[in-house]
Write a protein that holds these residues in place. Structure first.
Motif, short mmCIF file in Angstrom:
data_model
loop_
_atom_site.label_atom_id
_atom_site.label_comp_id
_atom_site.label_asym_id
_atom_site.label_seq_id
_atom_site.Cartn_x
_atom_site.Cartn_y
_atom_site.Cartn_z
N GLU A 22 4.12 -6.11 -6.76
CA GLU A 22 2.82 -5.64 -6.27
C GLU A 22 2.41 -6.45 -5.04
N ASN A 23 1.78 -5.79 -4.09
CA ASN A 23 1.27 -6.48 -2.91
C ASN A 23 0.30 -7.58 -3.37
N VAL B 23 5.05 -9.25 1.46
CA VAL B 23 3.76 -8.95 0.82
C VAL B 23 3.82 -8.94 -0.70
N THR B 24 5.00 -9.09 -1.27
CA THR B 24 5.11 -9.18 -2.72
C THR B 24 5.77 -10.51 -3.08
#
Length: 94
Positions: free
Chosen positions: A34-35, A70-71
């Motif tokens: 997940e971001n 971003v994860t």
């Protein structure tokens, strides 16, 4: 100088624990794919995480390291100098 080599999975768990601690949430509430902004990770938390990685593993984290990562999976895969595995995209550690 690299203090030790660890698995990507270990690094994902370690990063998850740090983020949970920063945000005062349960590790069970965090998904590695997940971001991280979904959880409220901001630029300060990213900078803190970068410093913690440097302190814990003895590697340098460039200021723009988190730009395209971003994860938690992206972050862990982007640290081949720690894991000893090729970086995402097949790049070798620098």
């Amino acid at each position: 100088m690299l203090a030790r080599t660890v698995t990507v999975e270990f690094l994902e768990e370690w990063i998850t624990e740090r983020i949970a601690d920063y945000l005062e949430i349960s590790v069970d509430d965090i998904e590695v794919d997940e971001n991280i902004t979904h959880y409220g990770v901001d630029s300060l938390a990213r900078a803190t995480l970068g410093a913690d990685i440097e302190d814990e593993f003895g590697v340098e984290v460039e200021p723009d390291f988190f730009k395209d990562r971003v994860t938690i999976q992206d972050i862990a895969a982007g640290l081949p100098q720690i894991t000893g595995e090729p970086a995402a995209g097949g790049r070798e550690p620098e």
